[in-house]
Design a protein around this motif. Structure first.
Motif, PDB file in Angstrom:
ATOM      1  N   ARG A   1      92.760  44.780 166.121  1.00  0.00           N
ATOM      2  CA  ARG A   1      92.521  43.386 165.770  1.00  0.00           C
ATOM      3  C   ARG A   1      92.715  43.166 164.269  1.00  0.00           C
ATOM      4  O   ARG A   1      93.354  42.199 163.839  1.00  0.00           O
ATOM      5  N   ILE A   2      92.165  44.072 163.461  1.00  0.00           N
ATOM      6  CA  ILE A   2      92.310  43.943 162.013  1.00  0.00           C
ATOM      7  C   ILE A   2      93.778  44.070 161.605  1.00  0.00           C
ATOM      8  O   ILE A   2      94.286  43.290 160.787  1.00  0.00           O
ATOM      9  N   SER A   3      94.472  45.051 162.188  1.00  0.00           N
ATOM     10  CA  SER A   3      95.885  45.230 161.833  1.00  0.00           C
ATOM     11  C   SER A   3      96.709  44.015 162.249  1.00  0.00           C
ATOM     12  O   SER A   3      97.639  43.609 161.532  1.00  0.00           O
ATOM     13  N   ARG A   4      96.373  43.425 163.404  1.00  0.00           N
ATOM     14  CA  ARG A   4      97.098  42.231 163.851  1.00  0.00           C
ATOM     15  C   ARG A   4      96.880  41.064 162.886  1.00  0.00           C
ATOM     16  O   ARG A   4      97.824  40.371 162.501  1.00  0.00           O
ATOM     17  N   ASP A   5      95.626  40.864 162.482  1.00  0.00           N
ATOM     18  CA  ASP A   5      95.335  39.766 161.561  1.00  0.00           C
ATOM     19  C   ASP A   5      96.006  39.989 160.209  1.00  0.00           C
ATOM     20  O   ASP A   5      96.566  39.049 159.615  1.00  0.00           O
ATOM     21  N   MET A   6      95.946  41.220 159.714  1.00  0.00           N
ATOM     22  CA  MET A   6      96.570  41.506 158.428  1.00  0.00           C
ATOM     23  C   MET A   6      98.089  41.348 158.521  1.00  0.00           C
ATOM     24  O   MET A   6      98.737  40.867 157.577  1.00  0.00           O
ATOM     25  N   HIS A   7      98.674  41.736 159.652  1.00  0.00           N
ATOM     26  CA  HIS A   7     100.114  41.567 159.829  1.00  0.00           C
ATOM     27  C   HIS A   7     100.485  40.096 159.833  1.00  0.00           C
ATOM     28  O   HIS A   7     101.475  39.683 159.202  1.00  0.00           O
ATOM     29  N   ASP A   8      99.690  39.281 160.517  1.00  0.00           N
ATOM     30  CA  ASP A   8      99.990  37.849 160.579  1.00  0.00           C
ATOM     31  C   ASP A   8      99.900  37.203 159.204  1.00  0.00           C
ATOM     32  O   ASP A   8     100.690  36.322 158.861  1.00  0.00           O
ATOM     33  N   VAL A   9      98.902  37.640 158.420  1.00  0.00           N
ATOM     34  CA  VAL A   9      98.695  37.013 157.110  1.00  0.00           C
ATOM     35  C   VAL A   9      99.679  37.548 156.080  1.00  0.00           C
ATOM     36  O   VAL A   9     100.306  36.789 155.329  1.00  0.00           O
ATOM     37  N   VAL A  10      99.824  38.874 156.030  1.00  0.00           N
ATOM     38  CA  VAL A  10     100.613  39.494 154.968  1.00  0.00           C
ATOM     39  C   VAL A  10     102.089  39.582 155.332  1.00  0.00           C
ATOM     40  O   VAL A  10     102.961  39.423 154.468  1.00  0.00           O
ATOM     41  N   GLY A  11     102.381  39.841 156.619  1.00  0.00           N
ATOM     42  CA  GLY A  11     103.779  40.056 157.014  1.00  0.00           C
ATOM     43  C   GLY A  11     104.666  38.874 156.698  1.00  0.00           C
ATOM     44  O   GLY A  11     105.765  39.022 156.140  1.00  0.00           O
ATOM     45  N   ARG A  12     104.188  37.672 157.057  1.00  0.00           N
ATOM     46  CA  ARG A  12     104.991  36.477 156.790  1.00  0.00           C
ATOM     47  C   ARG A  12     105.240  36.303 155.305  1.00  0.00           C
ATOM     48  O   ARG A  12     106.373  36.026 154.854  1.00  0.00           O
ATOM     49  N   ALA A  13     104.167  36.473 154.494  1.00  0.00           N
ATOM     50  CA  ALA A  13     104.304  36.273 153.050  1.00  0.00           C
ATOM     51  C   ALA A  13     105.239  37.308 152.432  1.00  0.00           C
ATOM     52  O   ALA A  13     106.082  36.978 151.584  1.00  0.00           O
ATOM     53  N   LEU A  14     105.117  38.554 152.860  1.00  0.00           N
ATOM     54  CA  LEU A  14     105.976  39.590 152.283  1.00  0.00           C
ATOM     55  C   LEU A  14     107.434  39.371 152.670  1.00  0.00           C
ATOM     56  O   LEU A  14     108.351  39.662 151.875  1.00  0.00           O
ATOM     57  N   SER A  15     107.659  38.891 153.887  1.00  0.00           N
ATOM     58  CA  SER A  15     109.039  38.591 154.278  1.00  0.00           C
ATOM     59  C   SER A  15     109.624  37.505 153.390  1.00  0.00           C
ATOM     60  O   SER A  15     110.783  37.595 152.930  1.00  0.00           O
ATOM     61  N   ALA A  16     108.824  36.469 153.121  1.00  0.00           N
ATOM     62  CA  ALA A  16     109.294  35.390 152.241  1.00  0.00           C
ATOM     63  C   ALA A  16     109.523  35.905 150.828  1.00  0.00           C
ATOM     64  O   ALA A  16     110.510  35.531 150.161  1.00  0.00           O
ATOM     65  N   VAL A  17     108.614  36.760 150.343  1.00  0.00           N
ATOM     66  CA  VAL A  17     108.777  37.338 149.013  1.00  0.00           C
ATOM     67  C   VAL A  17     110.063  38.148 148.929  1.00  0.00           C
ATOM     68  O   VAL A  17     110.817  38.084 147.932  1.00  0.00           O
ATOM     69  N   ALA A  18     110.347  38.929 149.974  1.00  0.00           N
ATOM     70  CA  ALA A  18     111.560  39.753 149.970  1.00  0.00           C
ATOM     71  C   ALA A  18     112.810  38.880 149.914  1.00  0.00           C
ATOM     72  O   ALA A  18     113.750  39.155 149.144  1.00  0.00           O
ATOM     73  N   VAL A  19     112.853  37.814 150.727  1.00  0.00           N
ATOM     74  CA  VAL A  19     114.018  36.929 150.731  1.00  0.00           C
ATOM     75  C   VAL A  19     114.182  36.245 149.380  1.00  0.00           C
ATOM     76  O   VAL A  19     115.291  36.173 148.807  1.00  0.00           O
TER      77      VAL A  19
END
Length: 433
Positions: free
Chosen positions: A231-249
């Motif tokens: 559950r924690i990994s899912r929440d962290m992925h939802d919050v951080v994954g999107r932002a990091l993808s945008a940062v990378a682009v």
């Protein structure tokens, strides 16, 4: 206590009117009780040999020689020792593993055969209870089947034990003394063998069930931890994954613009910085959500954690109407106190009381457990014989005092006999802090 403040002992999600022993302690207790009980079954073999001794003494035939009786006695003692060894081994190992019998079982069966052979040669026969030979063989057989019951199913042993009464009847028939007394003795010996075997098998079955329950509880605890991690990994992925993808682009775009000398690269990097700040704020919000403590939630969690640890728990009183900061302070007291009970005590009972001190205008939370010896050690107060008003050790308690002090509350700990109590106070609404 008013009706609203009445509590009930909770164990495994079922309300009970008596505190239960610790599950971990209970499993060990059941195993210890079963082992001792079955070990004590072994000396019963010697007790029942008294019937054979009486039969020999009353026999009209000449007494066997001292050497023969000595050999019979030594073999009987060795047989009892091997029965004890077999039972001891059967608690932790299979008596037959991969088709190979355990040496303890082989030695016990060998001693059984030797004892039966000596009884046939040395002891006199007779009618019914005067048949010392059949009595000795029957008692030896019952003890043997009882020891085998730690590793074999009852049905198989019950079928094999039919050989005992058949042997008794056959010996009497060969001696020409078959009568009603012999038949009744054969039936009694078979019934005694079934009782002995069934008692041992039932005790081992209960122990196996308790072991399975303990293993299931441990698996459930591991699954709960794994589920929380997911559950924690899912929440962290939802919050951080999107932002990091945008940062990378954005970073790639800024790098490409910078190589071409395009001034828009600086704007893109400003957006990257904004995304990073927003992501950091969201992560802090997620972490704050995990770290925040709610009193009702912590009380429910305390029930679950204490039950999982095998500690009987009672929660008395209702969650008071307090502002969020004071509720959170009390929630942290519940979390820390319950953690200390589980980790640092031998407690079998824990009670959480929520009440109001009308005179002081405070809401009072008391967490009491009966594992005072090691709990006191955990907070640096093991050597205090009476009240322990404020032990110096324990960073957890120091942190709780700071939290409570921030909302005008206080924390005290005390030990009385076998009980250890943590008492937290916070001002109730309208009271002067």
């Amino acid at each position: 206590m008013t009706g609203a403040h009445r509590g009930a002992w909770q164990a495994g999600g079922v309300t009970s009117h008596r505190p239960a022993a610790s599950l971990a302690g209970g499993a060990r207790g059941v195993e210890l009780y079963t082992r001792v009980t079955l070990y004590l079954f072994v000396p019963l073999e010697a007790l029942f040999y008294v019937y054979a001794v009486v039969a020999v003494a009353d026999s009209a035939e000449p007494l066997p020689s001292a050497g023969a009786l000595g050999a019979l006695l030594v073999t009987a003692v060795v047989h009892m020792g091997l029965c004890f060894w077999t039972i001891h081994v059967g608690f932790d190992e299979p008596l037959v593993d991969g088709g190979r019998p355990h040496p303890a079982m082989v030695a016990m069966l060998t001693a059984t055969a030797v004892l039966a052979a000596l009884a046939l040669v040395v002891l006199p026969g007779g009618e019914g209870w005067a048949d010392a030979r059949s009595l000795t063989i029957g008692v030896c057989g019952a003890a043997t089947f009882g020891a085998l019951a730690v590793g074999f199913p009852f049905r198989r042993l019950a079928v094999a034990a039919v050989g005992l009464p058949v042997l008794v009847v056959a010996l009497a028939a060969l001696d020409g003394g078959l009568g009603a007394g012999t038949v009744s003795l054969a039936v009694f010996l078979y019934a005694a063998t079934l009782f002995w075997t069934g008692t041992v098998r039932l005790s081992v079955w209960v122990l196996e069930v308790v072991r399975e329950l303990e293993a299931t509880r441990e698996v459930a605890a591991r699954l709960a931890v794994a589920e929380e991690r997911l559950r924690i990994s899912r929440d962290m992925h939802d919050v951080v994954g999107r932002a990091l993808s945008a940062v990378a682009v954005k970073s790639e775009l800024a790098a490409a613009l910078a190589r071409r000398g395009d001034p828009r690269a600086a704007d893109e990097m400003d957006e990257v910085r904004t995304l990073a700040h927003d992501s950091l704020r969201e992560v802090r919000g997620v972490v704050a959500g995990y770290r925040s403590a709610d009193l009702a939630t912590e009380l429910a969690g305390a029930r679950s954690v204490l039950r999982a640890a095998g500690i009987a728990v009672r929660v008395v009183g209702d969650v008071p109407a307090l502002d969020p900061s004071r509720q959170e302070a009390l929630a942290w007291v519940v979390r820390e106190a319950v953690t200390n009970v589980v980790r640092h005590s031998h407690a079998t009972r824990c009670r959480l009381d929520l009440d109001r001190d009308a005179a002081a205008g405070d809401v009072v939370l008391r967490v009491t457990n009966d594992g005072v010896a090691r709990t006191a050690d955990a907070v640096g107060a093991a050597d205090a014989p009476g009240d322990v008003p404020r032990p110096p050790g324990g960073t957890g308690l120091a942190g709780l005092r700071e939290r409570l002090a921030a909302v005008g509350g206080s924390l005290d700990v005390a030990a009385h006999g076998h009980e250890f109590t943590v008492t937290a106070r916070v001002p109730s609404p309208g009271a002067t802090a």
